[in-house]
Design a protein around this motif. Sequence first.
Motif, short mmCIF file in Angstrom:
data_model
loop_
_atom_site.label_atom_id
_atom_site.label_comp_id
_atom_site.label_asym_id
_atom_site.label_seq_id
_atom_site.Cartn_x
_atom_site.Cartn_y
_atom_site.Cartn_z
N SER A 57 -2.03 8.76 -14.32
CA SER A 57 -2.20 8.41 -12.91
C SER A 57 -3.60 8.71 -12.40
CB SER A 57 -1.17 9.17 -12.06
OG SER A 57 -1.33 10.57 -12.23
N THR A 58 -4.54 8.94 -13.29
CA THR A 58 -5.92 9.25 -12.90
C THR A 58 -6.68 7.96 -12.58
OG1 THR A 58 -6.69 9.16 -15.19
CG2 THR A 58 -5.92 11.29 -14.37
N PRO A 59 -7.83 8.06 -11.90
CA PRO A 59 -8.62 6.86 -11.58
C PRO A 59 -9.00 6.03 -12.80
CG PRO A 59 -9.39 8.71 -10.28
CD PRO A 59 -8.37 9.27 -11.24
N ASP A 122 -17.34 5.13 -13.09
CA ASP A 122 -16.30 6.15 -13.18
C ASP A 122 -16.58 7.11 -14.34
OD1 ASP A 122 -13.44 7.20 -12.71
OD2 ASP A 122 -13.36 6.54 -14.80
N ARG A 123 -16.96 6.57 -15.50
CA ARG A 123 -17.28 7.42 -16.66
C ARG A 123 -18.56 8.22 -16.42
NH1 ARG A 123 -13.82 9.44 -18.54
NH2 ARG A 123 -13.05 8.92 -16.47
N TYR A 124 -19.51 7.61 -15.71
CA TYR A 124 -20.76 8.32 -15.39
C TYR A 124 -20.46 9.56 -14.53
CZ TYR A 124 -24.72 9.44 -12.37
OH TYR A 124 -25.67 10.13 -11.65
N ILE A 136 -15.48 12.62 -5.55
CA ILE A 136 -16.20 11.34 -5.47
C ILE A 136 -15.26 10.17 -5.72
CG2 ILE A 136 -18.05 9.94 -6.47
CD1 ILE A 136 -19.50 12.55 -7.14
N ILE A 137 -14.53 10.22 -6.83
CA ILE A 137 -13.64 9.10 -7.20
C ILE A 137 -12.25 9.37 -6.62
CG2 ILE A 137 -12.80 7.65 -9.09
CD1 ILE A 137 -15.80 7.67 -8.91
#
Length: 315
Positions: A57-59, A122-124, A136-137
């Motif tokens: 359930s994460t971004p 998102d990975r950054y 942030i996300i």
Amino acid sequence: MEQRQNTSTDEGFVILGFNSNGTLQNIFFALFFLMLLITLSGHLAMVVISLVDPALSTPMYFFLRSLSFTEICYTLVIVPQMLANFLAKNQRVSLMACATQMYFFIAFGGAECFLLVVMAYDRYVAICHPLRYTVIISRNLCMQFLLIAYISGFAISLALTMLIFGLPFCGSHNINHFFCDIPPVLFLACSDTHVNEMAVFLVCMTNLLIPFLLILLSYVFIANSILRIKCSQGRKKAFSTCVAHLVVAVLHYGCAIFIYIRPRASYSLNEDKVVSLIYTNLTPMLYPIIYSLRNKEVKGALKRVWERKFVSMAI
């Protein structure tokens, strides 16, 4: 001239597909039908397990689920007609059907381009700013990114489709491709298409080249952060994941940039058909493997879903 234009429009277009003998056509059909099944199975699995398993359930998995849904739609817009063309050559499509296919192809393709940039961002944030990641996300930001991706893709697609199908088509109405793509349809227009080509070029620059450069930039920062990881095993795993993601991005954006961002004089529709096969068939099939099925969390979720299903059947 007006009479010829109306006649051609009423007749629609003929999709020429690939010129090959019956045996090769059957082999191609079997190969690409298998690829379609793998693609749909992989993406459907990602959508289902990310919805039912709380651990996903994460971004990151929200974006992966969105990408998988987009890829399913994108694939179904193109591949079934291509497969049908292998079985029955020179398929006739109406002007409206051709415009509809182009509209949804550009719309989902454009949304995908924006989603890939968002996933790279998102990975950054996750790797370069791990302590601030959840701040942030946020979920609201994820939904905003998704809406922007889809609204942008569908709005750009509407403008391009109207721009192209507002042209008069007369004379030949044979599309030398396996679907209604922009360059082969533009080639059939019987008026000056210079303005239209410039508009397509500018839109593709915005949708393809700029997102690709942003993805490369994000991975430069990611690579810089990975080099600071002291654990060699963790560094190796992170690099492996980044390289896999970049390979898919290069395949997708590289092929699309090759086809859409170059002068008309250098177009070769026969070559473009082959290159188009990569980003309409190969890269959608690779996404679940690269982004999802190599991930331990996804494998664990698949195992848990399968075990729950097995237990429920046993009961």
